[in-house]
Design an enzyme around this catalytic site. Structure first.
Site, short mmCIF file in Angstrom:
data_model
loop_
_atom_site.label_atom_id
_atom_site.label_comp_id
_atom_site.label_asym_id
_atom_site.label_seq_id
_atom_site.Cartn_x
_atom_site.Cartn_y
_atom_site.Cartn_z
N HIS A 168 58.75 29.25 38.61
CA HIS A 168 59.19 30.64 38.50
C HIS A 168 58.15 31.56 39.15
CE1 HIS A 168 60.48 34.48 36.86
NE2 HIS A 168 59.31 34.62 36.26
N ASP B 10 60.30 47.15 69.27
CA ASP B 10 60.43 45.95 68.44
C ASP B 10 59.04 45.66 67.88
OD1 ASP B 10 61.00 43.13 67.52
OD2 ASP B 10 62.90 43.57 68.52
N TRP C 14 51.30 28.93 38.24
CA TRP C 14 51.28 29.28 39.68
C TRP C 14 49.86 29.35 40.20
CZ3 TRP C 14 49.72 33.55 42.75
CH2 TRP C 14 49.06 34.57 42.06
N SER D 62 52.69 34.04 56.32
CA SER D 62 52.15 35.36 55.98
C SER D 62 51.12 35.83 56.99
CB SER D 62 51.50 35.33 54.61
OG SER D 62 52.46 35.28 53.61
N HIS E 289 43.41 38.15 43.46
CA HIS E 289 43.46 39.56 43.10
C HIS E 289 43.92 40.45 44.24
CE1 HIS E 289 43.47 42.51 40.11
NE2 HIS E 289 43.08 43.34 41.05
N GLU F 119 45.89 39.54 46.37
CA GLU F 119 47.32 39.20 46.39
C GLU F 119 48.13 40.14 45.49
OE1 GLU F 119 49.25 37.25 48.02
OE2 GLU F 119 51.03 37.15 46.74
N TYR G 279 47.54 43.21 44.91
CA TYR G 279 47.73 44.48 45.62
C TYR G 279 48.62 44.30 46.84
CZ TYR G 279 44.45 46.03 42.28
OH TYR G 279 43.87 46.30 41.08
N HIS H 91 37.78 39.28 36.73
CA HIS H 91 38.37 39.78 35.47
C HIS H 91 39.54 38.90 35.03
CE1 HIS H 91 41.05 42.62 38.05
NE2 HIS H 91 41.71 41.54 37.79
N HIS H 92 39.97 37.98 35.91
CA HIS H 92 40.97 37.00 35.50
C HIS H 92 40.33 35.84 34.73
CE1 HIS H 92 44.25 38.70 38.00
NE2 HIS H 92 43.25 39.06 38.78
N THR I 151 44.38 54.56 41.83
CA THR I 151 45.76 54.41 41.37
C THR I 151 46.23 55.69 40.69
OG1 THR I 151 45.20 52.10 40.98
CG2 THR I 151 47.33 52.84 40.18
N LYS J 57 47.21 58.27 43.15
CA LYS J 57 48.56 58.05 43.67
C LYS J 57 49.61 58.58 42.70
CE LYS J 57 48.27 54.41 46.94
NZ LYS J 57 49.19 55.15 47.77
N ARG K 159 50.89 32.15 26.02
CA ARG K 159 51.87 32.01 27.08
C ARG K 159 51.97 30.55 27.51
NH1 ARG K 159 48.47 33.98 32.42
NH2 ARG K 159 50.43 33.58 33.46
#
Lengths: 283, 532
Positions: B81, B110, B146, B174, B257, B259, B261, B306-307, B332, B335, B454
């Site tokens: 998932h 193009d 993941w 990518s 991280h 990723e 953003y 921080h993860h 942030t 924004k 989780r």
């Protein structure tokens, strides 16, 4: 951004990309089988690799024909320059990951395994000093010395950077013999480098007992130098293509970005080697 | 060779003579709009595939105990998932937007590298196939989450190898896509369009593409190390050999991280186009938006740990990563306040794109605040790997990225198809999505605060009620997306709905609205417009 009156060249539909997609499907599927003991997968990898080579040959062939056919002006040229710069940046980051692993192992992981807590709980006999194959590795090995073949290889690659620049001057001055001669010398230096590296690897395996499986030292040594060697191989193939194109009369003194792109790539590979020499072999 | 050039290059491969039809049109296309369409359909299909996996998870979690799937398969489902939603749905959707919109918004004929553009897309079905095949090999699909942490990932069956190769291929896709986007933006803008006159969506993609080129190779490196540890006897993540499993986490999150953003900056870009259009005012604080986006990108490289607050790091490192993470709240916040100020005293209407944009600000901001809480290291020690984290990142990824994708789709679908979407159904889609989204994910905050972990198929019985609410919400949310599918099909494939003028939104003022008819012609801007 000067000549906006011209049209940007947008290529017509092409078949080669889907061939490349199938090539990667065969390679990935084949490798997954092969690595897990199904030997049939080997043929998948082989077929995929052949398809990929075919696809690149035809695709880049199209680009070469368009280039020589005068389809590309200044505007397209800038695109190619940006594209190659960013591609090299992505390669820099790929090597950064592996250098990061090397530094992490040397500065954090190995000293930590030799710390008091770690020794009390896990490996009382382990003394952390680089080069190390880790506490669980009992087979003695000899690390690779810097001042033999590796130093010679450094000299070879640095020289090849000079010869390539001389070839480039030949290109700019329109002296085709100079171009071809020095380009050939550059390729010869690159091939010699690879030959020495093969010799070095077999020396490591047969006499130093230094293998890919020799703990973190063997891991970082072979993975870093191996990926570099792989990039040198690609560089040699690219340089050879440039030589063949030069012999076929391609390129103009003021329009030869393919050659410049290959030169950028070669210098990038050169710089990576210097870092390898310092951090993998020397200190 | 030069003889070949003369006979071959000019005659049959030149110009518009060669235009295959049917399937081969899509397989061989070099047109940015065709490729954008394929990206968008691919991501929509993947959204439903990933959604079915999620609903299976929620069905299992409806009650404590094991009912529908066994724990091993549950782990495969959570992993797949995540992988499918991140790499198959969200990222390709934004690349689809980039393909359609960037050339039109900057007045380019193009993308800079049209053939590479095609390959970037056609690598994705290959990667998706590998992921799907992995369910059917011995041991099943990757089941390490993941994040494929070592040593879980260094021990699993062949499914992990397929997952690794799929990631390699998606990474290559990518990187090529991003090189293309950066080059297009830097080299193919219309004369007069300086960098600081670019639409915000283009700016956010420029920075996103830079992030992708910087970190995708790092992910490739990390998974290559996993592959080598699995099969070639290396010791990157093996302590007995002098390596360290924690090193995987460092390398992974150095990619992971930024990723995050990568998945939200293009969303910011879409919202920054939609809100001014429906507030009928220029974007407030354009320059500060550009600087805020750049700051977020730069900061994203120095906050990864921080993860990993609970993995065991020196206090100095914990403090550094905590404060650096909190710093991100500043740009942030800039924004969010700029969007609010854009709406302030605007002449606003609330068509579906605007509803999703306002919903985005509201719900995404909540996800931002829970992110701030998780950034506080002592709090995170309690909340690590609980449902609070799940609630947090679904608030930013679903209510953030996915809502922006919806907003952008409704906003631009008149330009893409020439047909207006069904406004009534669109509003239904918004309200159903908003309500069911919150029913699904809001209770997860409470579950997490109460300590429910989780990635576990079973739970203690005191968690039952909130889990049942979440499951009901999830099915409601999933079914609401069928409405979205119908609305999109109606406007695109069935070509029903009223025809739209070139500029159906009176407040929209970028080049695709002011210079091109709806639907946009197959080839646009062969002659570049002058931008004042």
């Amino acid at each position: 951004m000067s000549d906006r009156a011209q049209h940007y060249f947008v290529p017509p539909p092409s078949h080669w990309m889907i061939v490349g997609s199938f090539a990667l499907l065969f390679m990935a599927g084949g490798a997954a089988m092969w690595f897990n003991g199904a030997d049939l997968g080997r043929y998948g990898v082989l077929v995929g690799f052949a398809l990929l080579a075919f696809m690149m040959f035809r695709w880049f062939g199209d680009v070469v024909r368009e280039s020589e056919g005068g389809k590309y002006g200044k505007w397209e040229d800038v695109s190619f320059r940006w594209g190659m710069s960013w591609f090299i940046f992505s390669e820099v980051m790929f090597f950064a990951a592996f250098f990061g692993a090397l530094f992490y192992a040397r500065v954090l992981a190995v000293p930590d395994l030799g710390s008091l807590a770690s020794r009390e709980l896990l490996w009382p006999d382990f003394s952390a000093h680089w080069p190390s194959a880790g506490p669980g590795f009992k087979d003695p090995f000899t690390p690779m010395a810097a001042w033999g073949v590796p130093a010679l290889n450094t000299l070879l690659l640095l020289t090849s950077g000079v010869t390539l620049t001389i070839a480039h001057f030949g290109m700019i001055e329109g002296k085709r013999t100079k171009l071809k001669l020095w380009l050939f010398l550059t390729i010869a230096l690159g091939v010699t480098f690879l030959g020495f590296q093969i010799y070095e690897y077999s020396h490591a395996y047969s006499e130093l007992n230094l293998k890919l499986s020799t703990g973190i030292y063997g891991t970082t040594f072979f993975m870093l130098t191996g990926f570099h060697g792989f990039h040198v191989t690609i560089g040699v193939i690219m340089l050879t293509t440039m030589l063949l194109r030069s012999i076929a009369g391609h390129f103009k003194p003021k329009q030869h970005f393919a050659f410049e792109a290959v030169a950028w790539y070669w210098h990038f590979v050169d710089v990576v080697w210097l870092l390898l020499f310092v951090f993998v072999y020397w200190v | 060779m030069s003889a070949v050039i003369d006979t071959h290059g000019h005659a049959d491969h030149e110009g518009h003579g060669y235009q295959p039809s049917g399937l081969m049109r899509w397989v061989t296309t070099t047109n940015h709009k065709d490729i954008g369409t394929m990206y968008l359909w691919f991501s929509l299909i993947m959204l439903f595939v990933g959604g079915v996996l999620a609903l299976t998870l929620r069905a299992e979690l409806f009650q404590p105990g094991i009912q529908i799937v066994n724990p091993e398969f549950f782990n495969q489902l959570t992993t797949m998932h995540g992988l499918i939603m991140v790499f198959g749905a969200i990222m390709p959707a934004f690349v689809g937007f980039a393909n359609w919109q960037i050339p039109m918004m900057i007045g380019a004929p193009d993308m800079a590298f049209a053939r590479m553009n095609n390959w970037s897309f056609w690598l994705l079905p290959v990667a998706a196939s590998l992921l799907v095949i992995s369910f059917f090999v011995p041991g099943g699909a990757p089941a390490a989450g993941w994040t494929i942490y070592a040593p879980l990932s260094t021990q699993m069956g062949p499914g992990m190898d397929l997952g690794i190769f799929a990631l390699h291929i998606m990474g290559a896709s990518s990187i090529m896509g991003s090189i293309n986007i950066v080059t297009t933006i830097l080299n193919m803008r219309a004369p007069g369009m300086t960098l600081m006159k670019m639409p915000m969506f283009v700016w956010t993609w420029l920075i996103t593409a830079y992030l992708l080129i910087a970190v995708m190779p790092v992910l490739a490196g990390a998974i290559t190390m996993v592959l080598a540890d699995r099969h070639f006897g290396t010791s990157f993540f093996n302590a007995a050999g002098g390596g360290d499993p924690v090193m995987f986490q460092h390398i992974f999150w150095f990619f992971g991280h930024p990723e995050v953003y990568i998945m939200i900056l293009p969303a910011f870009g879409i919202i920054s186009q939609v809100i001014p259009a429906f507030a009928r005012k220029p974007l407030f604080g354009y320059a500060s938006m550009v600087y805020a986006t750049s700051s977020i990108a730069i900061l994203s490289f120095i906050v990864w740990a921080h993860h990993m607050f609970t993995v065991g790091m020196p206090t100095a490192a914990l403090l550094f990563f905590m404060y650096a993470t909190m710093l991100i709240a500043v740009p942030t916040g800039v924004k969010v306040f700029n969007w609010l100020a854009t709406m302030w005293k605007g002449s606003m209407t609330f068509e579906t794109p605007m509803l999703f944009a306002v919903g985005f600000i509201f719900v995404f901001t909540m996800g931002g605040f829970t992110g701030l809480m998780l950034a506080i290291m002592p709090v995170d020690v309690q909340l690590q790997d609980t449902y609070y984290v799940v609630a947090h990142f679904h608030y930013v990824l679903v209510a953030g990225s996915l809502y922006a994708i919806f907003a952008g789709t409704y906003f631009w679908i008149p330009k893409w198809t020439g047909r207006m979407y069904d406004e009534t159904l669109g509003k239904w889609h918004f309200w159903l999505s908003l309500v069911f989204f919150n029913i699904t994910f809001f209770p997860m905050h409470f579950l997490g605060l109460a300590g429910m972990p989780r990635r576990i198929p079973d739970y203690a019985s005191q968690f039952t009620e909130f889990n049942q609410i979440a499951t009901v919400g999830a099915f409601g949310f999933g079914l609401s997306q069928l409405l979205f599918l119908y609305i999109v099909l109606k406007a695109s494939v069935f070509a029903r709905g009223e025809k739209t003028p070139a500029r159906p939104w009176e407040g929209a003022d970028t080049l695709e609205w002011t210079h091109l008819p709806s639907p946009a012609p197959y080839h646009s801007f062969h002659e570049q417009p002058e931008v004042k």
